[in-house]
Design a protein around this motif. Structure first.
Motif, PDB file in Angstrom:
ATOM      1  N   PRO A 114       0.809  -1.223   0.000  1.00  0.00           N
ATOM      2  CA  PRO A 114       0.000   0.000   0.000  1.00  0.00           C
ATOM      3  C   PRO A 114       0.842   1.272   0.000  1.00  0.00           C
ATOM      4  O   PRO A 114       0.316   2.360   0.213  1.00  0.00           O
ATOM      5  N   TYR A 115       2.135   1.150  -0.206  1.00  0.00           N
ATOM      6  CA  TYR A 115       3.022   2.305  -0.293  1.00  0.00           C
ATOM      7  C   TYR A 115       4.148   1.970  -1.252  1.00  0.00           C
ATOM      8  O   TYR A 115       4.450   0.808  -1.509  1.00  0.00           O
ATOM      9  N   ASP A 116       4.775   3.004  -1.795  1.00  0.00           N
ATOM     10  CA  ASP A 116       5.948   2.845  -2.646  1.00  0.00           C
ATOM     11  C   ASP A 116       7.108   3.565  -1.962  1.00  0.00           C
ATOM     12  O   ASP A 116       7.059   4.791  -1.786  1.00  0.00           O
ATOM     13  N   PRO A 117       8.147   2.839  -1.542  1.00  0.00           N
ATOM     14  CA  PRO A 117       9.209   3.484  -0.755  1.00  0.00           C
ATOM     15  C   PRO A 117       9.946   4.589  -1.498  1.00  0.00           C
ATOM     16  O   PRO A 117      10.439   5.532  -0.880  1.00  0.00           O
ATOM     17  N   THR A 118      10.020   4.479  -2.813  1.00  0.00           N
ATOM     18  CA  THR A 118      10.730   5.492  -3.607  1.00  0.00           C
ATOM     19  C   THR A 118       9.838   6.691  -3.899  1.00  0.00           C
ATOM     20  O   THR A 118      10.259   7.846  -3.777  1.00  0.00           O
ATOM     21  N   ARG A 119       8.592   6.429  -4.266  1.00  0.00           N
ATOM     22  CA  ARG A 119       7.688   7.510  -4.667  1.00  0.00           C
ATOM     23  C   ARG A 119       7.096   8.256  -3.472  1.00  0.00           C
ATOM     24  O   ARG A 119       6.905   9.479  -3.520  1.00  0.00           O
ATOM     25  N   ASP A 120       6.797   7.539  -2.390  1.00  0.00           N
ATOM     26  CA  ASP A 120       6.008   8.125  -1.299  1.00  0.00           C
ATOM     27  C   ASP A 120       6.832   8.792  -0.205  1.00  0.00           C
ATOM     28  O   ASP A 120       6.280   9.573   0.577  1.00  0.00           O
ATOM     29  N   PHE A 121       8.131   8.477  -0.125  1.00  0.00           N
ATOM     30  CA  PHE A 121       8.922   8.981   0.989  1.00  0.00           C
ATOM     31  C   PHE A 121      10.143   9.771   0.532  1.00  0.00           C
ATOM     32  O   PHE A 121      10.735   9.470  -0.505  1.00  0.00           O
ATOM     33  N   ALA A 122      10.500  10.766   1.338  1.00  0.00           N
ATOM     34  CA  ALA A 122      11.767  11.494   1.184  1.00  0.00           C
ATOM     35  C   ALA A 122      12.628  11.185   2.394  1.00  0.00           C
ATOM     36  O   ALA A 122      12.154  11.216   3.538  1.00  0.00           O
ATOM     37  N   ALA A 123      13.894  10.870   2.162  1.00  0.00           N
ATOM     38  CA  ALA A 123      14.809  10.506   3.244  1.00  0.00           C
ATOM     39  C   ALA A 123      15.241  11.736   4.026  1.00  0.00           C
ATOM     40  O   ALA A 123      15.650  12.742   3.442  1.00  0.00           O
TER      41      ALA A 123
END
Length: 329
Positions: A114-123
């Motif tokens: 239910p999430y995309d680690p690359t698209r949904d988050f900024a480090a």
């Protein structure tokens, strides 16, 4: 010269200033943060991830003059917490603990997330890591790595190892070791670290990979026998225990690590502010002592370094998962 009312004189002055700088006078943006910041942790209260977040959050609250409070959204290998964080407003008032499970393993282990680690988050940056240890049950009569290797080679498939669950850092670290050493050891997956540790300490299962933050107290109490360290170098808490690299397995290095992320729509200047505050908190003597006491190794970094590290980790672990045919579905 005609009389100009004071209000009009002020307006003309502002207009003149605007003309001088080539545009309208803009009000300065309010400082961040202006209200409490929510920190989502995808694991239960009282565990290692929760402890790490609370130690850093307390220091950040003091630094920023606003409370940083923890919201535990546990379940499904932190997927529930990750989904909640990904769907939060990108205003800087929601941060999330993202570990190697959330960012690296889950995308390779699950067909749909239910999430995309690359698209949904900024480090925002790396926070800390816990070295991993290969341990034996006290009743297994295995006292060191040499005895372990002799036993495994003489009895392939006869020994098993426990893990906190399929796709956990502990499970995948042991699979990395097995692949490098050509070993056949049966995996026994549990629903969490606590029951797995309980059975290993009770000698129901002979082997396990544990992280220092959850296993060190049991080792010090003699309830687990440390055999080897999976980090790049020996750890200060157990200086006599060799690394697997020292024992000839040069590519076996693994950690349970954690970083901070925010929704990707969060403005860059707020990302930078959070990164600076997080790194300052991790570098404070108070937080370093708390982390060292709990066997966490602080590794403060900015978002750029965390992103580069995530790319390298993805390459390494996705290959292992494919090669070993590991899945959780």
């Amino acid at each position: 010269m005609p009389h100009i009312p004071s209000n009009n004189r002020r307006a003309l002055l502002l207009a003149g200033l605007a003309s001088a700088v080539g545009g309208p006078v803009m009000a300065q943006a309010p400082a961040f943060p202006r209200k409490p910041v929510k920190w989502i942790v995808g694991y239960p209260a009282g565990g290692g991830s929760d402890y790490l977040a609370r130690a850093i959050a307390a220091q950040m609250s003091e630094q920023m003059g606003q409370q940083v409070f923890i919201e535990n959204r546990a379940g499904a290998g932190a997927i529930i917490g990750a989904e909640a964080a990904a769907n939060s407003p990108g205003d800087g008032y929601t941060v999330f603990t993202a570990d190697n499970g959330v960012l690296i393993y889950n995308p390779a282990l699950y067909k749909k997330l239910p999430y995309d680690p690359t698209r949904d988050f900024a480090a925002i940056g790396l926070m800390a890591r816990a070295p991993l240890l290969l341990v034996a049950a006290p009743g297994a009569q295995i006292r060191n790595a040499t005895e372990l290797m002799d036993t495994l080679k003489k009895n392939p498939g006869q020994l098993s190892y426990a893990s906190p669950g399929n796709g956990s850092p502990h499970h995948l670290a042991m699979e990395l070791f097995k692949s490098q050493a050509g070993l056949f050891v049966v995996h026994v997956a549990y629903r969490g670290a606590a029951p797995a540790l309980q059975d290993v300490m009770g000698s129901q299962v002979p082997l396990m990979v544990v992280d220092t933050s959850s296993g060190m107290s049991a080792i010090k109490a003699g309830k687990l026998v440390p055999l080897a360290v999976l980090s790049g170098k020996r750890i200060t808490q157990l200086p006599e225990v060799p690394t697997l690299i020292e024992l000839g397995y040069k590519d076996v290095e693994a950690y349970a690590w954690q970083g901070m992320v925010v929704p990707s729509s969060t403005p860059k200047e707020i990302q930078e502010k959070l990164s600076q505050e997080m790194q300052a908190a991790l570098n404070s003597p108070t937080v370093r002592k708390k982390l060292n006491d709990a066997a966490w190794e602080p590794v403060p970094s900015d978002g750029r370094l965390m992103s580069a590290y995530t790319v390298a980790e993805t390459r390494k672990w996705h290959k292992l998962i494919r090669d070993r045919g590991i899945t959780v579905e």
